[in-house]
Write a protein that holds these residues in place. Structure first.
Motif, short mmCIF file in Angstrom:
data_model
loop_
_atom_site.label_atom_id
_atom_site.label_comp_id
_atom_site.label_asym_id
_atom_site.label_seq_id
_atom_site.Cartn_x
_atom_site.Cartn_y
_atom_site.Cartn_z
N GLU A 195 29.31 41.35 42.19
CA GLU A 195 30.13 41.25 40.99
C GLU A 195 29.17 41.04 39.80
O GLU A 195 28.57 39.88 39.99
CB GLU A 195 31.35 40.44 40.74
CG GLU A 195 32.08 40.53 39.54
CD GLU A 195 33.23 39.87 39.67
OE1 GLU A 195 33.25 39.02 38.80
OE2 GLU A 195 34.10 39.93 40.81
N GLU A 196 28.84 41.83 38.93
CA GLU A 196 27.95 41.43 37.75
C GLU A 196 28.74 40.35 36.91
O GLU A 196 29.76 40.46 36.49
CB GLU A 196 27.75 42.73 36.89
CG GLU A 196 26.72 42.32 35.64
CD GLU A 196 25.96 43.74 35.05
OE1 GLU A 196 25.90 43.47 33.78
OE2 GLU A 196 26.12 44.61 35.69
N VAL A 197 28.04 39.14 36.71
CA VAL A 197 28.61 38.29 35.88
C VAL A 197 28.00 38.39 34.49
O VAL A 197 29.00 38.49 33.52
CB VAL A 197 27.94 36.98 36.38
CG1 VAL A 197 28.39 35.79 35.47
CG2 VAL A 197 28.36 36.66 37.90
N MET A 215 26.05 32.16 43.62
CA MET A 215 25.59 32.52 42.44
C MET A 215 23.74 32.43 42.75
O MET A 215 23.32 31.45 43.06
CB MET A 215 25.75 31.67 41.46
CG MET A 215 27.01 31.84 40.95
SD MET A 215 27.66 33.61 40.28
CE MET A 215 26.27 33.53 38.92
N LYS A 264 31.54 32.50 46.88
CA LYS A 264 30.84 32.94 45.86
C LYS A 264 29.48 32.35 45.91
O LYS A 264 29.30 30.97 45.53
CB LYS A 264 31.66 32.67 44.45
CG LYS A 264 30.89 33.48 43.13
CD LYS A 264 31.48 32.91 41.96
CE LYS A 264 30.95 33.47 40.73
NZ LYS A 264 31.65 33.25 39.21
N ALA A 272 26.62 38.09 41.06
CA ALA A 272 27.19 37.25 41.95
C ALA A 272 27.34 37.74 43.29
O ALA A 272 27.64 38.94 43.33
CB ALA A 272 28.56 36.39 41.68
#
Length: 88
Positions: free
Chosen positions: A42-44, A11, A9, A50
């Motif tokens: 993926e929307e955080v 960021m 992941k 992310a």
């Protein structure tokens, strides 16, 4: 020697980061023998997205450490986290 697949992941440090350009910089920063096998987004929260990169690395000493270090040095990266690791 086998190979390891790791889902990492990434960021970004801002919602304004161009994720396509960030992905290209990550691919350029990979150490020798490693390759990105796929990416997901993926929307955080609050527009921050992310980037999840599935990275294939040789199953040697250090595992994903060299990839994590390389990704951490890329412009626009706030943090790195290994989500999942498995042998292939």
């Amino acid at each position: 020697m086998g190979k390891v697949a790791a889902k990492i992941k990434v960021m970004p440090n801002s919602p304004e980061i161009d994720l396509d350009a960030l992905q290209e910089r990550l691919e350029s920063a990979l150490p020798e023998g490693a390759k990105i096998n796929g990416t997901e987004r993926e929307e955080v929260a609050f527009g921050l997205v992310a980037l999840y990169a599935t990275v294939i690395v040789p199953d040697g000493a250090g595992g994903t450490e060299t990839v994590e270090e390389s990704f951490g040095d890329v412009e626009g990266v706030e943090s790195i986290g290994v989500e999942n690791v498995g042998r292939i």
